[in-house]
Scaffold this motif. Structure first.
Motif, PDB file in Angstrom:
ATOM      1  N   LEU A   1       0.838  -1.196   0.000  1.00  0.00           N
ATOM      2  CA  LEU A   1       0.000   0.000   0.000  1.00  0.00           C
ATOM      3  C   LEU A   1       0.874   1.247   0.000  1.00  0.00           C
ATOM      4  O   LEU A   1       1.882   1.311   0.707  1.00  0.00           O
ATOM      5  CB  LEU A   1      -0.919  -0.015   1.225  1.00  0.00           C
ATOM      6  N   ARG A   2       0.479   2.222  -0.798  1.00  0.00           N
ATOM      7  CA  ARG A   2       1.226   3.477  -0.872  1.00  0.00           C
ATOM      8  C   ARG A   2       0.315   4.623  -0.475  1.00  0.00           C
ATOM      9  O   ARG A   2      -0.886   4.455  -0.337  1.00  0.00           O
ATOM     10  CB  ARG A   2       1.756   3.667  -2.293  1.00  0.00           C
ATOM     11  N   GLY A   3       0.899   5.782  -0.288  1.00  0.00           N
ATOM     12  CA  GLY A   3       0.113   6.955   0.061  1.00  0.00           C
ATOM     13  C   GLY A   3      -0.034   7.101   1.563  1.00  0.00           C
ATOM     14  O   GLY A   3       0.787   6.616   2.333  1.00  0.00           O
ATOM     15  N   ARG A   4      -1.110   7.769   1.968  1.00  0.00           N
ATOM     16  CA  ARG A   4      -1.286   8.103   3.378  1.00  0.00           C
ATOM     17  C   ARG A   4      -2.112   7.094   4.162  1.00  0.00           C
ATOM     18  O   ARG A   4      -2.255   7.218   5.368  1.00  0.00           O
ATOM     19  CB  ARG A   4      -1.909   9.489   3.496  1.00  0.00           C
ATOM     20  N   SER A   5      -2.669   6.100   3.494  1.00  0.00           N
ATOM     21  CA  SER A   5      -3.433   5.068   4.198  1.00  0.00           C
ATOM     22  C   SER A   5      -2.481   4.089   4.869  1.00  0.00           C
ATOM     23  O   SER A   5      -1.480   3.681   4.279  1.00  0.00           O
ATOM     24  CB  SER A   5      -4.322   4.293   3.225  1.00  0.00           C
ATOM     25  N   ALA A   6      -2.818   3.704   6.089  1.00  0.00           N
ATOM     26  CA  ALA A   6      -1.989   2.743   6.819  1.00  0.00           C
ATOM     27  C   ALA A   6      -2.297   1.320   6.377  1.00  0.00           C
ATOM     28  O   ALA A   6      -1.407   0.480   6.271  1.00  0.00           O
ATOM     29  CB  ALA A   6      -2.212   2.891   8.317  1.00  0.00           C
ATOM     30  N   GLY A   7      -3.574   1.057   6.126  1.00  0.00           N
ATOM     31  CA  GLY A   7      -3.972  -0.284   5.725  1.00  0.00           C
ATOM     32  C   GLY A   7      -5.309  -0.262   5.023  1.00  0.00           C
ATOM     33  O   GLY A   7      -6.069   0.695   5.146  1.00  0.00           O
ATOM     34  N   THR A   8      -5.578  -1.321   4.277  1.00  0.00           N
ATOM     35  CA  THR A   8      -6.882  -1.488   3.645  1.00  0.00           C
ATOM     36  C   THR A   8      -7.276  -2.953   3.722  1.00  0.00           C
ATOM     37  O   THR A   8      -6.422  -3.840   3.728  1.00  0.00           O
ATOM     38  CB  THR A   8      -6.895  -1.064   2.153  1.00  0.00           C
TER      39      THR A   8
ATOM     40  N   PHE B   1      -0.992  -3.403   3.657  1.00  0.00           N
ATOM     41  CA  PHE B   1      -0.437  -2.465   4.616  1.00  0.00           C
ATOM     42  C   PHE B   1       0.627  -1.601   3.954  1.00  0.00           C
ATOM     43  O   PHE B   1       1.303  -2.032   3.018  1.00  0.00           O
ATOM     44  CB  PHE B   1       0.166  -3.211   5.815  1.00  0.00           C
ATOM     45  N   ASN B   2       0.766  -0.392   4.481  1.00  0.00           N
ATOM     46  CA  ASN B   2       1.739   0.565   3.979  1.00  0.00           C
ATOM     47  C   ASN B   2       3.077   0.301   4.677  1.00  0.00           C
ATOM     48  O   ASN B   2       3.197   0.522   5.882  1.00  0.00           O
ATOM     49  CB  ASN B   2       1.237   1.982   4.276  1.00  0.00           C
TER      50      ASN B   2
ATOM     51  N   THR C   1     -11.736   5.681  13.087  1.00  0.00           N
ATOM     52  CA  THR C   1     -11.816   5.401  11.652  1.00  0.00           C
ATOM     53  C   THR C   1     -10.550   5.793  10.902  1.00  0.00           C
ATOM     54  O   THR C   1     -10.339   5.338   9.787  1.00  0.00           O
ATOM     55  CB  THR C   1     -13.024   6.119  11.020  1.00  0.00           C
ATOM     56  N   THR C   2      -9.723   6.634  11.489  1.00  0.00           N
ATOM     57  CA  THR C   2      -8.484   7.046  10.823  1.00  0.00           C
ATOM     58  C   THR C   2      -7.330   7.020  11.815  1.00  0.00           C
ATOM     59  O   THR C   2      -7.538   7.078  13.024  1.00  0.00           O
ATOM     60  CB  THR C   2      -8.592   8.478  10.255  1.00  0.00           C
ATOM     61  N   HIS C   3      -6.133   6.957  11.286  1.00  0.00           N
ATOM     62  CA  HIS C   3      -4.946   7.026  12.132  1.00  0.00           C
ATOM     63  C   HIS C   3      -4.511   8.481  12.266  1.00  0.00           C
ATOM     64  O   HIS C   3      -5.016   9.358  11.559  1.00  0.00           O
ATOM     65  CB  HIS C   3      -3.814   6.169  11.551  1.00  0.00           C
TER      66      HIS C   3
END
Length: 156
Positions: free
Chosen positions: A33-40, A50-51, A104-106
């Motif tokens: 995973l890339r960008g600002r998300s930690a996981g999906t 995971f990022n 819901t967000t980190h």
């Protein structure tokens, strides 16, 4: 660190199986995973992503919060079917099973994974566009208007 994540995933699933008194298929896990998300969580594919950069920078929080958060999405889908992503069913799993606040967000520092942006101009001054929007402009797919002065943005 990736091995610790895989072990934490297994721990979470064993905890879920004891709590719900049923077996759950283990997900495929990727660290792409890339960008600002930690996981999906990809529900239909039973897959976690995971990022790796945010994992390296926030390993303890990943183990404690991100892994159970994403697993809760998969469990919620497998138990209840399609629900709201952070709905009451998901929140219930977070609270009752993992005893974690259902955030819901980190709140990780994302400077190291922040995408590049490009400066554009309008009548009222400079505006920064993300690389994705910039590339759409370069390909001639779209033009953007300033929200304040309603003039077309031009590359600075």
């Amino acid at each position: 660190m990736q091995q610790q994540i895989l072990e934490r995933i297994e721990d979470c699933y064993q905890q879920a199986e004891a709590y719900f008194k049923r077996a759950f298929p283990r997900p495929t896990t990727q660290f792409t995973l890339r960008g600002r998300s930690a996981g999906t969580a990809h529900l239909q594919q039973n897959r976690l992503r995971f990022n790796p950069v945010l994992l390296r920078e926030n390993s303890e929080a990943f183990l404690a919060e991100v892994v159970p958060h994403e697993i809760s999405h998969l469990l919620c889908f497998q138990i209840f079917g399609k629900t709201k992503p952070h709905g009451r069913e998901w929140q219930s799993i977070m609270l009752k099973l993992f005893k974690i606040s259902p955030n819901t967000t980190h709140n990780f520092d994302t400077q190291s994974v922040k995408g590049k942006d490009v400066e554009y101009r309008c009548a009222c001054g400079p505006i920064r566009l993300g690389i994705r929007r910039h590339n759409k402009v370069l390909r001639g797919e779209t033009r953007y208007l300033c929200k304040r002065c309603h003039t077309h943005l031009t590359l600075a």
